[in-house]
Design a protein around this motif. Structure first.
Motif, PDB file in Angstrom:
ATOM      1  N   ASN A 113       0.786  -1.231   0.000  1.00 44.64           N
ATOM      2  CA  ASN A 113       0.000   0.000   0.000  1.00 44.64           C
ATOM      3  C   ASN A 113       0.816   1.278   0.000  1.00 44.64           C
ATOM      4  O   ASN A 113       0.319   2.306   0.438  1.00 44.64           O
ATOM      5  CB  ASN A 113      -0.933   0.012   1.217  1.00 44.64           C
ATOM      6  CG  ASN A 113      -1.861  -1.177   1.231  1.00 44.64           C
ATOM      7  OD1 ASN A 113      -2.344  -1.597   0.196  1.00 44.64           O
ATOM      8  ND2 ASN A 113      -2.099  -1.730   2.401  1.00 44.64           N
ATOM      9  N   SER A 114       2.039   1.269  -0.464  1.00 41.22           N
ATOM     10  CA  SER A 114       2.836   2.500  -0.500  1.00 41.22           C
ATOM     11  C   SER A 114       2.424   3.320  -1.715  1.00 41.22           C
ATOM     12  O   SER A 114       2.607   2.909  -2.855  1.00 41.22           O
ATOM     13  CB  SER A 114       4.329   2.181  -0.577  1.00 41.22           C
ATOM     14  OG  SER A 114       4.765   1.680   0.639  1.00 41.22           O
ATOM     15  N   ARG A 115       1.857   4.490  -1.441  1.00 40.63           N
ATOM     16  CA  ARG A 115       1.381   5.345  -2.527  1.00 40.63           C
ATOM     17  C   ARG A 115       2.040   6.714  -2.535  1.00 40.63           C
ATOM     18  O   ARG A 115       1.961   7.426  -3.512  1.00 40.63           O
ATOM     19  CB  ARG A 115      -0.132   5.521  -2.418  1.00 40.63           C
ATOM     20  CG  ARG A 115      -0.881   4.235  -2.654  1.00 40.63           C
ATOM     21  CD  ARG A 115      -2.369   4.465  -2.747  1.00 40.63           C
ATOM     22  NE  ARG A 115      -3.035   3.211  -3.013  1.00 40.63           N
ATOM     23  CZ  ARG A 115      -3.632   2.474  -2.092  1.00 40.63           C
ATOM     24  NH1 ARG A 115      -3.671   2.866  -0.848  1.00 40.63           N
ATOM     25  NH2 ARG A 115      -4.213   1.341  -2.427  1.00 40.63           N
ATOM     26  N   SER A 116       2.673   7.085  -1.448  1.00 40.34           N
ATOM     27  CA  SER A 116       3.281   8.416  -1.379  1.00 40.34           C
ATOM     28  C   SER A 116       4.697   8.308  -0.819  1.00 40.34           C
ATOM     29  O   SER A 116       5.112   7.256  -0.325  1.00 40.34           O
ATOM     30  CB  SER A 116       2.433   9.341  -0.496  1.00 40.34           C
ATOM     31  OG  SER A 116       2.499   8.916   0.852  1.00 40.34           O
ATOM     32  N   SER A 117       5.414   9.420  -0.880  1.00 39.77           N
ATOM     33  CA  SER A 117       6.786   9.423  -0.373  1.00 39.77           C
ATOM     34  C   SER A 117       6.823   9.233   1.149  1.00 39.77           C
ATOM     35  O   SER A 117       7.772   8.683   1.686  1.00 39.77           O
ATOM     36  CB  SER A 117       7.487  10.719  -0.765  1.00 39.77           C
ATOM     37  OG  SER A 117       6.819  11.827  -0.206  1.00 39.77           O
ATOM     38  N   VAL A 118       5.769   9.665   1.825  1.00 45.35           N
ATOM     39  CA  VAL A 118       5.706   9.468   3.280  1.00 45.35           C
ATOM     40  C   VAL A 118       5.585   7.976   3.586  1.00 45.35           C
ATOM     41  O   VAL A 118       6.252   7.453   4.490  1.00 45.35           O
ATOM     42  CB  VAL A 118       4.539  10.264   3.898  1.00 45.35           C
ATOM     43  CG1 VAL A 118       4.373   9.920   5.364  1.00 45.35           C
ATOM     44  CG2 VAL A 118       4.770  11.757   3.731  1.00 45.35           C
ATOM     45  N   ASP A 119       4.751   7.264   2.814  1.00 48.52           N
ATOM     46  CA  ASP A 119       4.630   5.814   2.997  1.00 48.52           C
ATOM     47  C   ASP A 119       5.966   5.129   2.742  1.00 48.52           C
ATOM     48  O   ASP A 119       6.345   4.202   3.452  1.00 48.52           O
ATOM     49  CB  ASP A 119       3.571   5.235   2.058  1.00 48.52           C
ATOM     50  CG  ASP A 119       2.159   5.618   2.451  1.00 48.52           C
ATOM     51  OD1 ASP A 119       1.956   5.972   3.633  1.00 48.52           O
ATOM     52  OD2 ASP A 119       1.262   5.559   1.587  1.00 48.52           O
ATOM     53  N   TRP A 120       6.677   5.571   1.716  1.00 49.25           N
ATOM     54  CA  TRP A 120       7.977   4.965   1.417  1.00 49.25           C
ATOM     55  C   TRP A 120       8.968   5.237   2.546  1.00 49.25           C
ATOM     56  O   TRP A 120       9.770   4.382   2.892  1.00 49.25           O
ATOM     57  CB  TRP A 120       8.534   5.512   0.113  1.00 49.25           C
ATOM     58  CG  TRP A 120       7.717   5.151  -1.091  1.00 49.25           C
ATOM     59  CD1 TRP A 120       6.908   4.054  -1.243  1.00 49.25           C
ATOM     60  CD2 TRP A 120       7.607   5.897  -2.296  1.00 49.25           C
ATOM     61  NE1 TRP A 120       6.307   4.082  -2.470  1.00 49.25           N
ATOM     62  CE2 TRP A 120       6.718   5.199  -3.147  1.00 49.25           C
ATOM     63  CE3 TRP A 120       8.168   7.081  -2.745  1.00 49.25           C
ATOM     64  CZ2 TRP A 120       6.400   5.646  -4.413  1.00 49.25           C
ATOM     65  CZ3 TRP A 120       7.845   7.520  -4.010  1.00 49.25           C
ATOM     66  CH2 TRP A 120       6.974   6.812  -4.835  1.00 49.25           C
ATOM     67  N   GLU A 121       8.905   6.425   3.101  1.00 48.82           N
ATOM     68  CA  GLU A 121       9.807   6.764   4.203  1.00 48.82           C
ATOM     69  C   GLU A 121       9.489   5.927   5.445  1.00 48.82           C
ATOM     70  O   GLU A 121      10.390   5.424   6.123  1.00 48.82           O
ATOM     71  CB  GLU A 121       9.705   8.252   4.523  1.00 48.82           C
ATOM     72  CG  GLU A 121      10.850   8.765   5.340  1.00 48.82           C
ATOM     73  CD  GLU A 121      10.884  10.285   5.423  1.00 48.82           C
ATOM     74  OE1 GLU A 121      11.663  10.772   6.241  1.00 48.82           O
ATOM     75  OE2 GLU A 121      10.139  10.955   4.696  1.00 48.82           O
ATOM     76  N   GLY A 172      10.735   2.557   4.896  1.00 43.56           N
ATOM     77  CA  GLY A 172      12.183   2.533   5.103  1.00 43.56           C
ATOM     78  C   GLY A 172      12.551   2.453   6.575  1.00 43.56           C
ATOM     79  O   GLY A 172      13.504   1.762   6.952  1.00 43.56           O
ATOM     80  N   ILE A 173      11.799   3.144   7.422  1.00 37.00           N
ATOM     81  CA  ILE A 173      12.037   3.085   8.867  1.00 37.00           C
ATOM     82  C   ILE A 173      11.798   1.665   9.372  1.00 37.00           C
ATOM     83  O   ILE A 173      12.597   1.111  10.127  1.00 37.00           O
ATOM     84  CB  ILE A 173      11.145   4.100   9.610  1.00 37.00           C
ATOM     85  CG1 ILE A 173      11.575   5.526   9.287  1.00 37.00           C
ATOM     86  CG2 ILE A 173      11.182   3.870  11.121  1.00 37.00           C
ATOM     87  CD1 ILE A 173      10.625   6.589   9.776  1.00 37.00           C
ATOM     88  N   VAL A 174      10.689   1.064   8.930  1.00 38.83           N
ATOM     89  CA  VAL A 174      10.356  -0.300   9.351  1.00 38.83           C
ATOM     90  C   VAL A 174      11.418  -1.281   8.854  1.00 38.83           C
ATOM     91  O   VAL A 174      11.897  -2.138   9.609  1.00 38.83           O
ATOM     92  CB  VAL A 174       8.951  -0.684   8.844  1.00 38.83           C
ATOM     93  CG1 VAL A 174       8.687  -2.165   9.045  1.00 38.83           C
ATOM     94  CG2 VAL A 174       7.889   0.143   9.552  1.00 38.83           C
ATOM     95  N   MET A 175      11.822  -1.151   7.594  1.00 40.13           N
ATOM     96  CA  MET A 175      12.838  -2.054   7.045  1.00 40.13           C
ATOM     97  C   MET A 175      14.183  -1.873   7.754  1.00 40.13           C
ATOM     98  O   MET A 175      14.901  -2.842   7.985  1.00 40.13           O
ATOM     99  CB  MET A 175      13.005  -1.814   5.540  1.00 40.13           C
ATOM    100  CG  MET A 175      11.838  -2.313   4.716  1.00 40.13           C
ATOM    101  SD  MET A 175      11.539  -4.074   4.924  1.00 40.13           S
ATOM    102  CE  MET A 175      13.051  -4.758   4.313  1.00 40.13           C
TER     103      MET A 175
END
Length: 134
Positions: A33-41, A44-47
């Protein structure tokens, strides 16, 4: 659009406090469900947290493998003997090379064995162990 530094630090702290199962659920959620740069960020924190935990567990397993081998037990016995004689400090994280030739040889031998063991573990084909199995 990105997270503010305060928000980023807040989410990093929240990720550190989560259990492994919740982190894996969040990872799966953000993968789908990553749709925006905030979701990607946030993903990245979770990963990053998952990677840190895997690395910590891998280091624990390497240390256990080292202690389980004859060479590891022998080296630990020598280290305990050196500590009891005051020739080795177990408290120092960054150790300087000992002044004696025997001490230097022991340090070099231990480092080369650990690096060869790490290479052997990291290069096993298809061996990305799931976090929950560690």
């Amino acid at each position: 659009m990105c997270l503010l530094p305060e928000s980023h630090e807040h989410y990093c702290q929240l990720a550190r406090n989560l259990e492994d199962e919740k982190l894996l659920e969040l990872d799966a959620h953000y993968r789908q469900n990553s749709r925006s740069s905030v979701d990607w960020e946030l993903h990245g924190i979770v990963m990053g947290e998952i990677h840190q935990r895997r690395e910590f567990r891998r280091q624990q397993l390497e240390h256990s493998l080292w202690l389980a081998s004859r060479r590891g037990r022998f080296m630990e016995a020598i280290k305990r003997w050196l500590i009891s004689r005051g020739l080795w400090s177990s408290a120092a994280r960054e150790r300087k090379l000992p002044h004696s030739l025997i001490g230097r040889l022991l340090v070099v031998f231990g480092q080369s064995y650990r690096s060869s063991r790490r290479l052997a573990i990291n290069t096993l084909p298809g061996r990305q162990t799931p976090l929950e199995q560690l």
